[in-house]
Write an enzyme that holds these catalytic residues in place. Structure first.
Site, short mmCIF file in Angstrom:
data_model
loop_
_atom_site.label_atom_id
_atom_site.label_comp_id
_atom_site.label_asym_id
_atom_site.label_seq_id
_atom_site.Cartn_x
_atom_site.Cartn_y
_atom_site.Cartn_z
N HIS A 70 0.81 -1.21 0.00
CA HIS A 70 0.00 0.00 0.00
C HIS A 70 0.85 1.27 0.00
O HIS A 70 0.34 2.35 -0.31
CB HIS A 70 -1.00 0.00 1.17
CG HIS A 70 -0.42 0.25 2.52
ND1 HIS A 70 -0.10 -0.76 3.40
CD2 HIS A 70 -0.11 1.40 3.16
CE1 HIS A 70 0.37 -0.24 4.51
NE2 HIS A 70 0.37 1.07 4.39
N ASP A 123 -0.06 -7.56 1.40
CA ASP A 123 0.46 -6.21 1.60
C ASP A 123 1.99 -6.15 1.62
O ASP A 123 2.60 -5.51 2.48
CB ASP A 123 -0.10 -5.58 2.88
CG ASP A 123 0.11 -4.07 2.93
OD1 ASP A 123 0.22 -3.45 1.85
OD2 ASP A 123 0.19 -3.51 4.05
N SER A 150 4.80 2.37 7.72
CA SER A 150 4.45 1.25 6.85
C SER A 150 5.65 0.77 6.05
O SER A 150 6.33 1.56 5.39
CB SER A 150 3.36 1.66 5.87
OG SER A 150 2.13 1.80 6.51
#
Length: 348
Positions: A95, A125, A205
């Site tokens: 993402h 992911d 992230s």
């Protein structure tokens, strides 16, 4: 489609690449990037001799960790990444780079370079980008994780100015499964997650979760937004396996079976009945190889060749060790009947 009751939401989960949008602003500027004035960026495998204290771990591993700026159509997203293979192979979250129009990475010495997206998988992911400049890289630890052990998170929370931010915590739990609502209304299940309490924020992230031996144990991916100290990381084993394949075949494409499943423990917690342990199939793509071979919702896959399967992450990890066209034996239970199915792995 999968017909299931809407689960009662206990926590609200956020996939947390930090996204900054500009209107009418020029994005061609050099950001105030956090980092260090000096760092040994000589390409090499970074190894530590046993467990170290936190500051020594950070001092040694920081050069293998990068901040990421992914140019989007209306701005850019900020994330983190870690090199785990020689040649500048960097693992991050899918993402972070989804829809990217260009990737810039920022090193520990505040220098930067461009990177190329070479692989991504939204179902777990993860993504792999390749730096245009070689760099140090870290070892991975895929076993011996224990609840209560110390871990360190390093990443780029909120903005590039906070690059190489360090937080510390413990592993709070293992093998967590979370239901994620996709933008199109479909569901995905993040499985085998490492729950920890190191502070993480938007921009973390894709950054690594590291043990005190300086090895990567996971990739930070999401957090609970209505609670303190509940973050989640993807175990490193899938990322390690796919990077190993890509380093010898940049055009590698993972096989596609065409099933969606969860661990049988999780299935039982949602009132799906099964007496066996393995991967409980929730849905089958009828146009896939699994669909054509007659796999059904409710089947439980427990082994592929000699590798045991307990979750969807296990399945993906096994598939990353194979190529399209490989023939495997899938072992499953259908109600009380054991079945063996020869499957030629296909493509999406």
């Amino acid at each position: 489609m999968i017909n299931k009751k809407l689960f009662k939401k206990i926590v609200i989960l956020l996939l947390f690449a930090s996204v900054i949008f500009f209107s009418g602003c020029n994005l061609n500027f050099k950001p105030n990037v956090g980092g260090y004035e000096t760092a040994n960026m000589t390409p090499r495998l970074i190894t530590l001799n046993g467990e170290q204290n936190t500051s020594d771990v950070v001092e040694n591993v920081r050069t293998a960790i990068v901040g990421i700026k992914s140019l989007q159509s209306t701005g850019y997203s900020v994330g983190s990444g870690v090199a785990i293979k020689e040649g500048g192979y960097i693992l991050t979250n899918q993402h972070v780079i989804s829809g990217t129009k260009g990737i810039t990475i920022y090193f520990a010495d505040k220098s930067s370079t461009s990177a190329t997206l070479i692989w991504q998988d939204s179902s777990i992911d993860l993504a792999v980008i390749k730096s245009n400049k070689d760099m140090p890289y870290l070892e991975c630890e895929t076993t011996d994780l224990k609840v209560g052990q110390d871990i360190i998170a390093i990443g780029t929370p909120l903005s590039l100015a906070f690059g190489h931010t360090v937080t510390k915590g413990i592993i709070s739990a293992l093998d967590r499964t979370l239901e994620i609502q996709n933008k199109d209304g479909s569901k995905n299940y993040m499985q085998n997650l490492i729950q920890h309490d190191a502070s993480i924020n938007p921009g973390n992230s894709g950054g690594p979760l590291i043990n005190l031996n300086g090895k990567v144990v996971g990739i930070n991916t999401l957090k609970a937004t209505d609670a303190e100290g509940i973050g989640f990381a993807i175990p490193i084993i899938s990322g390690q396996r796919i990077v190993s394949r890509l380093s010898v075949d940049a055009g590698y494409s993972a096989p596609y079976m065409g099933i969606l499943g969860v661990s049988t423990d999780y299935a039982r917690s949602k009132n799906y009945s099964t007496s066996y342990d393995g991967l409980y199939i929730l849905d089958v793509d009828k146009n896939s190889i699994a669909g054509m071979l007659g796999l059904l919702k409710g089947d439980v896959i427990y082994k592929i060749d000699n590798e045991m399967i307990y979750s969807f992450l296990d399945l993906r990890t096994v598939l990353y060790s194979h190529s399209i066209g490989d023939v495997v034996t899938v072992y499953l239970y259908r109600e009380n009947t054991p079945l063996e199915i020869q499957m030629t792995l296909g493509e999406r």
